[in-house]
Every structure is written in structure tokens, then in C-alpha cells.
Scaffold this active site. Structure first.
Site, PDB file in Angstrom:
ATOM      1  NE  ARG A   1      -1.174   2.412   2.956  1.00  0.00           N
ATOM      2  CZ  ARG A   1      -0.612   3.509   3.464  1.00  0.00           C
ATOM      3  NH1 ARG A   1      -0.509   4.607   2.752  1.00  0.00           N
ATOM      4  NH2 ARG A   1      -0.091   3.499   4.689  1.00  0.00           N
ATOM      5  CG  ASP A   2       3.150   4.360   2.999  1.00  0.00           C
ATOM      6  OD1 ASP A   2       3.290   5.200   2.114  1.00  0.00           O
ATOM      7  OD2 ASP A   2       3.206   4.643   4.208  1.00  0.00           O
TER       8      ASP A   2
ATOM      9  CG  HIS B   1       3.405   4.916   9.244  1.00  0.00           C
ATOM     10  ND1 HIS B   1       2.792   3.881   8.561  1.00  0.00           N
ATOM     11  CD2 HIS B   1       3.763   5.800   8.291  1.00  0.00           C
ATOM     12  CE1 HIS B   1       2.784   4.137   7.269  1.00  0.00           C
ATOM     13  NE2 HIS B   1       3.371   5.303   7.076  1.00  0.00           N
TER      14      HIS B   1
ATOM     15  CG  HIS C   1       7.348   7.781   5.548  1.00  0.00           C
ATOM     16  ND1 HIS C   1       7.189   7.317   4.279  1.00  0.00           N
ATOM     17  CD2 HIS C   1       6.154   7.593   6.162  1.00  0.00           C
ATOM     18  CE1 HIS C   1       5.938   6.886   4.115  1.00  0.00           C
ATOM     19  NE2 HIS C   1       5.278   7.042   5.244  1.00  0.00           N
TER      20      HIS C   1
ATOM     21  CB  CYS D   1       2.251  10.436   1.317  1.00  0.00           C
ATOM     22  SG  CYS D   1       0.566  11.042   1.094  1.00  0.00           S
TER      23      CYS D   1
ATOM     24  CG  ASN E   1       6.688   3.480   4.689  1.00  0.00           C
ATOM     25  OD1 ASN E   1       6.361   3.769   3.548  1.00  0.00           O
ATOM     26  ND2 ASN E   1       5.892   3.642   5.716  1.00  0.00           N
TER      27      ASN E   1
HETATM   28  P1  HMG Z   1     -13.448  14.150  -2.862  1.00  0.00           P
HETATM   29  O1  HMG Z   1     -13.142  14.537  -4.262  1.00  0.00           O
HETATM   30  O2  HMG Z   1     -13.653  15.241  -1.867  1.00  0.00           O
HETATM   31  O3  HMG Z   1     -14.668  13.150  -2.814  1.00  0.00           O
HETATM   32  O4  HMG Z   1     -12.251  13.221  -2.377  1.00  0.00           O
HETATM   33  P2  HMG Z   1     -16.208  13.421  -2.646  1.00  0.00           P
HETATM   34  O5  HMG Z   1     -16.619  12.860  -1.338  1.00  0.00           O
HETATM   35  O6  HMG Z   1     -16.521  14.875  -2.921  1.00  0.00           O
HETATM   36  O7  HMG Z   1     -16.820  12.551  -3.838  1.00  0.00           O
HETATM   37  C1  HMG Z   1     -16.564  12.905  -5.204  1.00  0.00           C
HETATM   38  C2  HMG Z   1     -16.744  11.682  -6.091  1.00  0.00           C
HETATM   39  O8  HMG Z   1     -15.767  10.719  -5.763  1.00  0.00           O
HETATM   40  C3  HMG Z   1     -18.119  10.982  -5.934  1.00  0.00           C
HETATM   41  O9  HMG Z   1     -18.439  10.431  -7.204  1.00  0.00           O
HETATM   42  C4  HMG Z   1     -17.808   9.860  -4.990  1.00  0.00           C
HETATM   43  O10 HMG Z   1     -18.674   8.754  -5.116  1.00  0.00           O
HETATM   44  C5  HMG Z   1     -16.404   9.470  -5.444  1.00  0.00           C
HETATM   45  P3  HMG Z   1     -19.542  11.134  -8.165  1.00  0.00           P
HETATM   46  O11 HMG Z   1     -20.773  11.219  -7.307  1.00  0.00           O
HETATM   47  O12 HMG Z   1     -18.946  12.487  -8.479  1.00  0.00           O
HETATM   48  O13 HMG Z   1     -19.596  10.201  -9.310  1.00  0.00           O
HETATM   49  N1  HMG Z   1     -15.671   8.868  -4.327  1.00  0.00           N
HETATM   50  C6  HMG Z   1     -15.041   7.686  -4.380  1.00  0.00           C
HETATM   51  N2  HMG Z   1     -14.888   6.771  -5.357  1.00  0.00           N
HETATM   52  C7  HMG Z   1     -14.215   5.648  -5.043  1.00  0.00           C
HETATM   53  N3  HMG Z   1     -13.704   5.383  -3.827  1.00  0.00           N
HETATM   54  C8  HMG Z   1     -13.818   6.274  -2.831  1.00  0.00           C
HETATM   55  C9  HMG Z   1     -14.507   7.467  -3.100  1.00  0.00           C
HETATM   56  N4  HMG Z   1     -14.812   8.554  -2.339  1.00  0.00           N
HETATM   57  C10 HMG Z   1     -15.514   9.374  -3.090  1.00  0.00           C
HETATM   58  N5  HMG Z   1     -13.320   6.006  -1.620  1.00  0.00           N
HETATM   59  C11 HMG Z   1     -11.324  11.511  -0.960  1.00  0.00           C
HETATM   60  C12 HMG Z   1     -12.189  12.767  -1.037  1.00  0.00           C
HETATM   61  C13 HMG Z   1     -11.067  11.231   0.500  1.00  0.00           C
HETATM   62  C14 HMG Z   1     -12.069  10.374  -1.604  1.00  0.00           C
HETATM   63  C15 HMG Z   1      -9.996  11.761  -1.727  1.00  0.00           C
HETATM   64  O14 HMG Z   1      -9.416  12.914  -1.189  1.00  0.00           O
HETATM   65  C16 HMG Z   1      -9.030  10.623  -1.644  1.00  0.00           C
HETATM   66  O15 HMG Z   1      -9.251   9.581  -2.222  1.00  0.00           O
HETATM   67  N6  HMG Z   1      -7.897  10.805  -0.922  1.00  0.00           N
HETATM   68  C17 HMG Z   1      -6.942   9.724  -0.710  1.00  0.00           C
HETATM   69  C18 HMG Z   1      -5.534  10.253  -0.691  1.00  0.00           C
HETATM   70  C19 HMG Z   1      -4.582   9.105  -0.376  1.00  0.00           C
HETATM   71  O16 HMG Z   1      -4.885   7.958  -0.599  1.00  0.00           O
HETATM   72  N7  HMG Z   1      -3.385   9.455   0.156  1.00  0.00           N
HETATM   73  C20 HMG Z   1      -2.404   8.458   0.514  1.00  0.00           C
HETATM   74  C21 HMG Z   1      -2.766   7.654   1.720  1.00  0.00           C
HETATM   75  S1  HMG Z   1      -2.451   8.490   3.248  1.00  0.00           S
HETATM   76  C22 HMG Z   1      -0.787   8.135   3.591  1.00  0.00           C
HETATM   77  O17 HMG Z   1      -0.093   7.624   2.762  1.00  0.00           O
HETATM   78  C23 HMG Z   1      -0.242   8.428   4.970  1.00  0.00           C
HETATM   79  C24 HMG Z   1      -0.021   7.157   5.811  1.00  0.00           C
HETATM   80  O18 HMG Z   1       0.889   6.284   5.172  1.00  0.00           O
HETATM   81  C25 HMG Z   1       0.523   7.529   7.198  1.00  0.00           C
HETATM   82  C26 HMG Z   1       1.728   8.480   7.153  1.00  0.00           C
HETATM   83  O19 HMG Z   1       2.723   8.175   6.462  1.00  0.00           O
HETATM   84  O20 HMG Z   1       1.637   9.507   7.837  1.00  0.00           O
HETATM   85  C27 HMG Z   1      -1.326   6.392   6.037  1.00  0.00           C
HETATM   86 MG    MG Z   2       3.065   6.476   5.199  1.00  0.00          MG
END
Ligand code: HMG
Ligand code: MG
Length: 327
Positions: free
Chosen positions: A24-25, A216, A218, A249, A258
Site C-alpha cells: 500500500r504505502d 509509522h 518514513h 505519500c 518507509n
Molecule cells: P473528494 O473529491 O472530496 O470526494 O475526495 P467526494 O466525497 O466529494 O466525492 C466525489 C466523487 O468521488 C463521488 O463520485 C464519490 O462517489 C467518489 P460522483 O458522485 O462524483 O460520481 N468517491 C469515491 N470513489 C471511489 N472510492 C472512494 C470514493 N470517495 C468518493 N473512496 C477523498 C475525497 C477522500 C475520496 C480523496 O481525497 C481521496 O481519495 N484521498 C486519498 C488520498 C490518499 O490515498 N493518500 C495516501 C494515503 S495516506 C498516507 O499515505 C499516509 C499514511 O501512510 C501515514 C503516514 O505516512 O503519515 C497512512
Molecule cells: Mg506512510
């Protein structure tokens, strides 16, 4: 396979649980999109190497993280094995997708800072709770285990240093939604050992126990292993790590790999701390994945074991005191 000499140290835990985040990450930040068959093989090989938990993918918006747009395909391909692999879900839409595939463990991921909440979730710091609350409630009602991440615990590329009290406040609020564990993310790898100690002290002062916390790290500034040792000294027993040191990220500039699982395994083995991982099988997996990605693994231990004396390519072993079998 060469292993370090074992010299236990007083006051450290007997056993550590490694929470593997490579698929994933690790893969979410790669410019190349890895074929789904290779992702499935990666997860299976990590499980076979003894990793007790392998976070498989994310049910986020596929436009936001195209690298993981094949989450459905991957989980279908993994079948029963995949149901015990946690997946990220940011909202109810993500949860619905995970539930449809019979997933049993999900993770929400919040931000300790306003800017990263907006950049990563398209929500303000406060709005993120409104998105997570029904997600966690419905996941728990469906009998799922929920982990919560909090990002930017040690620093934020836009806001700079993040006050410990702010991290504790956000982290506790996320955990109290109904999570079984809170993973404290050093998303951009700026933390140092003293900071780890003060953050852990602040969380325990706020009533959280070390078995409710995971770290966690990095490794952007090369501090991940020192920080892990400091957290071990503080009693933490769950560590997130990524095979080969992959990771980052896409929404945090300067987030790099990481803590490499191999580097952590080497440290734990030397300290006589049980982890259950077969280092040789893990290194083979990371060398194979580096071939899939077309670039060498950033992990020092992977490089040393692949190329150095006793590494798979030389067929020799280090002599004095080195244990010769996996822990
Ligand atoms: P948004 O654009 O604000 O979504 O994104 P929305 O709620 O306004 O919805 C817009 C459209 O997207 C809608 O479709 C929803 O159905 C669809 P429409 O009605 O227009 O056809 N939608 C989705 N479709 C599929 N799957 C979904 C989904 N949600 C809405 N889950 C959202 C908001 C949160 C979805 C977006 O910002 C997003 O996907 N962000 C993810 C970013 C990400 O993955 N970042 C990396 C992970 S975090 C990380 O790595 C840190 C970590 O490792 C810890 C660390 O290191 O600190 C964990
Ligand atoms: Mg991370």
C-alpha cells in the site's frame, strides 16, 4: 543468509509485531503502475515470509491514487487470504467497496495538520472527523476491526513543526471514534529520537497505552531506525515498515520511503526480539520487487545481503558470532 550477532538489551519488549505496508504505502508512490498479478504475488510472498499483517491496498478515489485503482481486482485475486489484509478506507464509499469484498480490517487515515487534511482528503481538519465518524461506526457495526492513522505527527512540509498537543488531540479523537490501534505517522521523516520520546509521553499522559499505539516512520532523513529503537525503549510493540524501504505519500512533498522492513528485522534480530519474519525470504521478495519496479531497493540491509559477504550472490557467510538461521 547472514544474521547479526544476538545481544539482548534489558528493558525492551520480547516480541514485536511488524505491520507491513509495502503493497500500500510502498506502491502508492511509485511512478510505474505495478501489474495486479505482481501486487498479488507481492502480498502472498510477504505473508509467506512470516509478516503477520500485510496492508494490501487502498479503497480511495482512483483518480487521487491511480497506482491503487485496481484495489477490487487485487482483493478478488487474493481471495480468502486478502480478507485478513487491512486496506485503507477514507470514507463510506471506500468502506462500501471494501465490505463488498469481505474485507475484515480497515484503516482510516487522518491528518494532524490543516494543510495536509486539505491536500490529502479534500477536507478541513474538522471536516475529516465528519467523514470518518460514520465510516468507523458502520465498519464496527459490520464487525470489522478499524485502525486509525494520524499523519504529520512530527512535522508538516507546509506548516513546519507540529505541536505535540495538537497531534495528541487529533490522534485521540481519531482513536476514540472506535479504532483498536492508532498509528503515529512521521509522514515526511523529519522526527528525531527526543521528539519520539516526548510524543509517546504525551500520548500516555493522555491515557493511551503503548499497546494501543503503533509507529509509522518514513526514512527521509535516515532517522527511522533510531526512532524505532527509541519507541521500543518506550514500550511500543507494533511497527509499520515497508519491504525494501519502498514508500511515500503522493500528497506530501518530500515524503520518501518507509522504514525498511529488512532494516527493522535486522535490528530486532540483533536485540533478540521475536518478530517471526524469515529475513532471507523477505530480502528475496524485495530484490524481486525492485526488479519489477526497475530500480534498486533503498534498504541498506537488502543491499548488504544481496551484494555483501554471505549475501545470496556470494554463497558465503559472515563468520564470528553471526547466527545462520532466520529468527
Ligand atoms: P473528494 O473529491 O472530496 O470526494 O475526495 P467526494 O466525497 O466529494 O466525492 C466525489 C466523487 O468521488 C463521488 O463520485 C464519490 O462517489 C467518489 P460522483 O458522485 O462524483 O460520481 N468517491 C469515491 N470513489 C471511489 N472510492 C472512494 C470514493 N470517495 C468518493 N473512496 C477523498 C475525497 C477522500 C475520496 C480523496 O481525497 C481521496 O481519495 N484521498 C486519498 C488520498 C490518499 O490515498 N493518500 C495516501 C494515503 S495516506 C498516507 O499515505 C499516509 C499514511 O501512510 C501515514 C503516514 O505516512 O503519515 C497512512
Ligand atoms: Mg506512510
Amino acid at each position: 543468509m547472514t544474521l547479526p550477532m544476538v545481544e539482548p538489551r534489558e528493558g525492551l519488549p520480547d516480541r514485536v509485531r511488524i505491520y507491513e505496508v509495502g503493497p500500500r504505502d510502498g506502491l502508492q508512490n511509485e511512478s510505474a503502475i505495478v501489474p495486479v498479478d505482481a501486487k498479488a504475488a507481492f502480498v502472498r510472498r510477504l505473508l509467506a515470509a512470516g509478516l503477520p499483517v500485510v496492508e494490501a491496498t487502498s479503497f480511495v478515489h482512483p483518480r487521487w491514487v491511480p497506482q491503487l485503482a485496481d484495489a477490487e481486482e487485487l482483493m478478488t485475486s487474493l481471495g480468502e487470504v486478502g480478507r485478513d489484509c487491512p486496506v485503507l478506507v477514507p470514507n463510506e464509499r471506500g468502506l462500501d467497496r471494501a465490505l463488498e469484498l469481505g474485507v475484515r480490517h480497515v484503516a482510516i487515515f487522518g491528518s494532524a495538520t490543516e494543510t495536509f487534511a486539505q491536500r490529502n482528503l479534500n477536507r478541513s481538519l474538522d471536516e475529516q472527523f465528519a467523514m470518518f465518524e460514520p465510516t468507523v461506526r458502520r465498519a464496527r457495526d459490520a464487525g470489522l476491526d478499524v485502525r486509525a492513522y494520524v499523519s504529520m505527527c512530527f512535522g508538516d512540509p507546509w506548516e513546519g513543526p507540529v505541536p505535540v498537543a495538537q497531534v495528541v488531540d487529533v490522534g485521540k479523537r481519531l482513536f476514540d471514534l472506535g479504532a483498536s490501534q492508532l498509528s503515529l505517522g512521521d509522514t515526511i521523516g523529519v522526527g528525531t529520537a527526543g521528539h519520539v520520546r516526548s510524543l509517546l509521553a504525551a500520548f500516555t499522559a493522555a491515557g493511551m497505552t503503548t499497546d494501543q499505539l503503533a509507529m509509522h516512520f518514513h526514512d527521509t532523513y535516515g532517522q527511522a531506525l533510531a526512532n524505532a529503537l527509541t519507541a521500543l525503549e518506550g514500550g511500543v510493540t507494533t511497527f509499520d515498515a515497508s519491504a525494501g524501504g519502498l514508500g511515500g505519500c503522493p500528497y506530501a512533498k518530500s515524503a520518501t520511503g518507509n522504514l525498511a522492513t529488512e532494516d527493522l528485522v535486522w535490528l530486532l534480530t540483533g536485540l533478540g526480539i521475536e518478530h517471526g519474519v524469515d529475513l532471507a525470504a523477505l530480502v528475496d521478495t524485495s530484490v524481486w520487487m525492485a526488479g519489477v519496479l526497475g530500480r534498486p531497493s533503498p534498504s541498506a540491509v537488502v543491499r548488504a545481503l544481496r551484494d555483501g559477504p554471505g549475501g545470496p550472490s556470494s554463497g558465503t557467510t559472515l563468520g564470528t558470532g553471526a547466527a545462520e538461521s532466520p529468527a
